[in-house]
Design a protein around this motif. Structure first.
Motif, PDB file in Angstrom:
ATOM      1  N   LEU A 180      10.131  10.792   0.149  1.00  0.00           N
ATOM      2  CA  LEU A 180       8.827  10.500   0.095  1.00  0.00           C
ATOM      3  C   LEU A 180       7.712  11.506   0.967  1.00  0.00           C
ATOM      4  CD1 LEU A 180       8.807   6.569  -0.283  1.00  0.00           C
ATOM      5  CD2 LEU A 180       8.717   8.261  -2.046  1.00  0.00           C
ATOM      6  N   SER A 181       8.385  11.666   2.189  1.00  0.00           N
ATOM      7  CA  SER A 181       7.637  12.806   2.759  1.00  0.00           C
ATOM      8  C   SER A 181       7.361  13.883   2.104  1.00  0.00           C
ATOM      9  CB  SER A 181       8.185  12.743   4.171  1.00  0.00           C
ATOM     10  OG  SER A 181       8.476  11.613   4.778  1.00  0.00           O
ATOM     11  N   LEU A 182       8.242  14.526   1.234  1.00  0.00           N
ATOM     12  CA  LEU A 182       7.829  15.789   0.859  1.00  0.00           C
ATOM     13  C   LEU A 182       6.636  15.485  -0.134  1.00  0.00           C
ATOM     14  CD1 LEU A 182      11.210  17.339  -0.569  1.00  0.00           C
ATOM     15  CD2 LEU A 182       9.632  18.094   1.423  1.00  0.00           C
ATOM     16  N   LEU A 183       6.078  14.263  -0.631  1.00  0.00           N
ATOM     17  CA  LEU A 183       4.824  14.460  -1.238  1.00  0.00           C
ATOM     18  C   LEU A 183       3.738  14.747  -0.326  1.00  0.00           C
ATOM     19  CD1 LEU A 183       5.389  10.611  -2.843  1.00  0.00           C
ATOM     20  CD2 LEU A 183       5.221  13.116  -4.309  1.00  0.00           C
ATOM     21  N   LEU A 184       3.912  14.858   0.894  1.00  0.00           N
ATOM     22  CA  LEU A 184       2.696  15.562   1.819  1.00  0.00           C
ATOM     23  C   LEU A 184       2.466  16.939   1.592  1.00  0.00           C
ATOM     24  CD1 LEU A 184       4.023  13.812   4.983  1.00  0.00           C
ATOM     25  CD2 LEU A 184       1.711  13.332   3.991  1.00  0.00           C
ATOM     26  N   VAL A 185       3.368  17.640   0.789  1.00  0.00           N
ATOM     27  CA  VAL A 185       3.137  19.042   0.659  1.00  0.00           C
ATOM     28  C   VAL A 185       2.765  19.170  -0.900  1.00  0.00           C
ATOM     29  CG1 VAL A 185       4.597  19.663   2.526  1.00  0.00           C
ATOM     30  CG2 VAL A 185       5.655  19.599  -0.001  1.00  0.00           C
ATOM     31  N   GLY A 186       2.412  20.318  -1.089  1.00  0.00           N
ATOM     32  CA  GLY A 186       1.591  20.936  -2.407  1.00  0.00           C
ATOM     33  C   GLY A 186       0.219  20.507  -2.632  1.00  0.00           C
ATOM     34  N   PRO A 187      -0.272  21.015  -3.896  1.00  0.00           N
ATOM     35  CA  PRO A 187      -1.708  20.984  -4.001  1.00  0.00           C
ATOM     36  C   PRO A 187      -2.285  19.470  -4.162  1.00  0.00           C
ATOM     37  CG  PRO A 187      -0.649  22.040  -5.673  1.00  0.00           C
ATOM     38  CD  PRO A 187       0.404  21.566  -5.097  1.00  0.00           C
ATOM     39  N   PHE A 188      -1.493  18.418  -4.156  1.00  0.00           N
ATOM     40  CA  PHE A 188      -1.948  17.121  -4.028  1.00  0.00           C
ATOM     41  C   PHE A 188      -1.496  16.160  -2.863  1.00  0.00           C
ATOM     42  CE2 PHE A 188      -2.213  18.020  -8.491  1.00  0.00           C
ATOM     43  CZ  PHE A 188      -3.749  17.683  -8.823  1.00  0.00           C
ATOM     44  N   GLY A 189      -0.998  17.126  -1.798  1.00  0.00           N
ATOM     45  CA  GLY A 189      -0.540  16.455  -0.653  1.00  0.00           C
ATOM     46  C   GLY A 189      -1.341  15.738   0.044  1.00  0.00           C
ATOM     47  N   TRP A 190      -2.684  16.066  -0.102  1.00  0.00           N
ATOM     48  CA  TRP A 190      -3.667  15.101   0.595  1.00  0.00           C
ATOM     49  C   TRP A 190      -3.502  13.597   0.145  1.00  0.00           C
ATOM     50  CZ3 TRP A 190      -7.119  12.613  -2.336  1.00  0.00           C
ATOM     51  CH2 TRP A 190      -7.463  13.014  -3.726  1.00  0.00           C
ATOM     52  N   VAL A 191      -3.321  13.346  -0.756  1.00  0.00           N
ATOM     53  CA  VAL A 191      -3.208  12.020  -1.376  1.00  0.00           C
ATOM     54  C   VAL A 191      -2.176  10.961  -0.387  1.00  0.00           C
ATOM     55  CG1 VAL A 191      -2.587  10.186  -3.222  1.00  0.00           C
ATOM     56  CG2 VAL A 191      -3.729  12.320  -3.735  1.00  0.00           C
ATOM     57  N   GLN A 192      -0.876  11.664  -0.363  1.00  0.00           N
ATOM     58  CA  GLN A 192       0.038  11.190   0.558  1.00  0.00           C
ATOM     59  C   GLN A 192      -0.267  11.295   1.987  1.00  0.00           C
ATOM     60  OE1 GLN A 192       2.169   9.245  -0.372  1.00  0.00           O
ATOM     61  NE2 GLN A 192       4.266   9.235   0.686  1.00  0.00           N
ATOM     62  N   THR A 193      -0.935  12.129   2.708  1.00  0.00           N
ATOM     63  CA  THR A 193      -1.494  12.222   3.694  1.00  0.00           C
ATOM     64  C   THR A 193      -2.391  10.919   4.146  1.00  0.00           C
ATOM     65  OG1 THR A 193      -1.375  14.707   3.738  1.00  0.00           O
ATOM     66  CG2 THR A 193      -2.817  13.625   5.616  1.00  0.00           C
ATOM     67  N   ILE A 194      -3.353  10.667   3.059  1.00  0.00           N
ATOM     68  CA  ILE A 194      -4.374   9.666   3.075  1.00  0.00           C
ATOM     69  C   ILE A 194      -3.409   8.246   3.303  1.00  0.00           C
ATOM     70  CG2 ILE A 194      -5.927   8.064   1.963  1.00  0.00           C
ATOM     71  CD1 ILE A 194      -7.319  10.806   0.997  1.00  0.00           C
ATOM     72  N   ASN A 195      -2.476   8.132   2.433  1.00  0.00           N
ATOM     73  CA  ASN A 195      -1.380   7.071   2.414  1.00  0.00           C
ATOM     74  C   ASN A 195      -0.569   6.882   3.721  1.00  0.00           C
ATOM     75  OD1 ASN A 195       0.331   5.045   1.481  1.00  0.00           O
ATOM     76  ND2 ASN A 195       1.509   6.382   0.462  1.00  0.00           N
ATOM     77  N   PHE A 196      -0.275   7.967   4.554  1.00  0.00           N
ATOM     78  CA  PHE A 196       0.404   7.869   5.833  1.00  0.00           C
ATOM     79  C   PHE A 196      -0.610   7.366   6.795  1.00  0.00           C
ATOM     80  CE2 PHE A 196       4.013   9.771   4.009  1.00  0.00           C
ATOM     81  CZ  PHE A 196       4.943   9.683   5.056  1.00  0.00           C
TER      82      PHE A 196
ATOM     83  N   TRP B 250       0.705  -0.955  -0.118  1.00  0.00           N
ATOM     84  CA  TRP B 250       0.176  -0.199   0.040  1.00  0.00           C
ATOM     85  C   TRP B 250       0.889   1.223   0.004  1.00  0.00           C
ATOM     86  CZ3 TRP B 250      -4.810   2.153  -0.445  1.00  0.00           C
ATOM     87  CH2 TRP B 250      -5.025   3.444   0.015  1.00  0.00           C
ATOM     88  N   PHE B 251       1.827   1.414   0.715  1.00  0.00           N
ATOM     89  CA  PHE B 251       2.407   2.603   1.049  1.00  0.00           C
ATOM     90  C   PHE B 251       3.433   2.818  -0.101  1.00  0.00           C
ATOM     91  CE2 PHE B 251       6.247   4.855   2.681  1.00  0.00           C
ATOM     92  CZ  PHE B 251       5.537   6.095   3.124  1.00  0.00           C
ATOM     93  N   LEU B 252       4.245   1.951  -0.476  1.00  0.00           N
ATOM     94  CA  LEU B 252       5.382   1.915  -1.565  1.00  0.00           C
ATOM     95  C   LEU B 252       4.561   2.187  -2.706  1.00  0.00           C
ATOM     96  CD1 LEU B 252       7.843  -0.881  -0.222  1.00  0.00           C
ATOM     97  CD2 LEU B 252       7.989   2.034  -0.095  1.00  0.00           C
ATOM     98  N   VAL B 253       3.711   1.591  -3.109  1.00  0.00           N
ATOM     99  CA  VAL B 253       3.108   1.626  -4.682  1.00  0.00           C
ATOM    100  C   VAL B 253       2.477   2.927  -4.689  1.00  0.00           C
ATOM    101  CG1 VAL B 253       1.163   0.660  -6.175  1.00  0.00           C
ATOM    102  CG2 VAL B 253       2.702  -0.961  -5.069  1.00  0.00           C
ATOM    103  N   LEU B 254       1.696   3.207  -3.621  1.00  0.00           N
ATOM    104  CA  LEU B 254       1.107   4.674  -3.738  1.00  0.00           C
ATOM    105  C   LEU B 254       2.023   5.943  -3.855  1.00  0.00           C
ATOM    106  CD1 LEU B 254      -1.684   6.175  -4.260  1.00  0.00           C
ATOM    107  CD2 LEU B 254      -1.851   5.879  -1.618  1.00  0.00           C
ATOM    108  N   SER B 255       3.054   5.695  -3.129  1.00  0.00           N
ATOM    109  CA  SER B 255       4.156   6.625  -3.004  1.00  0.00           C
ATOM    110  C   SER B 255       4.935   6.800  -4.270  1.00  0.00           C
ATOM    111  CB  SER B 255       5.250   6.438  -1.823  1.00  0.00           C
ATOM    112  OG  SER B 255       4.490   6.609  -0.624  1.00  0.00           O
ATOM    113  N   LEU B 256       5.413   5.661  -4.704  1.00  0.00           N
ATOM    114  CA  LEU B 256       5.869   5.719  -6.153  1.00  0.00           C
ATOM    115  C   LEU B 256       5.139   6.007  -7.333  1.00  0.00           C
ATOM    116  CD1 LEU B 256       8.158   2.325  -5.692  1.00  0.00           C
ATOM    117  CD2 LEU B 256       8.866   4.508  -5.404  1.00  0.00           C
ATOM    118  N   LEU B 257       3.926   5.679  -7.254  1.00  0.00           N
ATOM    119  CA  LEU B 257       3.033   6.307  -8.294  1.00  0.00           C
ATOM    120  C   LEU B 257       2.946   7.786  -8.248  1.00  0.00           C
ATOM    121  CD1 LEU B 257       0.041   3.843  -8.261  1.00  0.00           C
ATOM    122  CD2 LEU B 257       1.800   4.196 -10.105  1.00  0.00           C
ATOM    123  N   GLN B 258       2.900   8.248  -7.023  1.00  0.00           N
ATOM    124  CA  GLN B 258       2.816   9.927  -7.023  1.00  0.00           C
ATOM    125  C   GLN B 258       4.140  10.460  -7.330  1.00  0.00           C
ATOM    126  OE1 GLN B 258       1.002  11.549  -3.427  1.00  0.00           O
ATOM    127  NE2 GLN B 258       1.071   9.281  -2.647  1.00  0.00           N
TER     128      GLN B 258
END
Length: 229
Positions: free
Chosen positions: A34-50, A12-20
């Protein structure tokens, strides 16, 4: 069911992170964690991932407690994995500051003064890594006591790899290769959880099957069974 939650964490975590990482503009796996994916306009996707990963970790801890409650690693194993899940939630809620040119338009360097959420995120990540290192060491002792040498070695290697990757990533993060080291840390951390969960799930299934077979063998086939009237 709860052990299966642990199996799902790494995929779950790795596949969704790598896709982003592949589709978000400006993100570079060699440079950015990978934590930097938490910021920006689509950061909510990585927030859900975490957050989902954290909840899966807590569910896995419940499964561990039920499986090992009276055996080796029955206390510290679930406690440390539960701490890992809780810290994953904290790391998802508290985002790092924009840096190293991500998101697009962010400063190219690392801010000298980090915000409070960014500091909390860094502490939570370091703590969850240490929690899994400690959990792996607990299971090294369990597997060694069970004379399961291969799995004891696996847990030892993962613990060493996590320490090496996190240390290297922290040292290289301002440079262009820190992202790869921290990606290795993420793989080692979540990989240990998922592979260990899969092993325990299979081991539990095998034990249950063996118990059923033993009970069947104890039955006397010549003894007539009671027939309900």
């Amino acid at each position: 069911m709860f052990l299966k939650a642990g199996v799902a964490i790494a995929p779950w975590f790795l596949v969704l992170s790598l896709l982003q990482a592949l589709i978000r503009p400006g993100f570079n796996l060699t440079k950015h964690e990978l934590s930097l994916l938490l910021v920006g306009p689509f950061g909510w996707v990585q927030t859900i991932n975490f957050l989902v990963s954290g909840l899966l970790g807590i569910a896995f801890a419940v499964g561990l407690r039920r499986l090992l409650h009276s055996g080796k690693a029955g206390i510290w194993g679930p406690a440390l994995v539960g701490a890992f899940g809780f810290l994953f939630l904290i790391a998802g809620i508290c985002h790092p500051d924009p840096q190293l040119g991500f998101p697009v338009g962010a400063p190219e360097g690392v801010p000298t003064l980090q915000s409070l959420p960014s500091n909390i995120h860094s502490i939570a990540f370091s703590a969850l890594a240490l929690a899994i290192v400690a959990a792996a060491c607990v299971f090294v002792c369990k597997f060694a006591a069970d004379q399961d040498r291969a799995w004891a070695i696996f847990s030892s290697v993962c613990a060493i790899a996590i320490i090496a990757f996190v240390g290297t990533g922290g040292a290289l993060m301002p440079s262009s290769n820190g992202g790869l080291a921290l990606l290795g840390a993420a793989i080692a951390i979540t990989g240990w959880v998922s592979v260990t969960a899969l092993h325990l799930l299979r081991e539990g299934h095998t034990s249950a099957t063996a118990r059923i077979q033993s009970l069947n063998e104890l039955r006397d086939p010549k003894t007539p069974r009671n027939i309900e009237r």
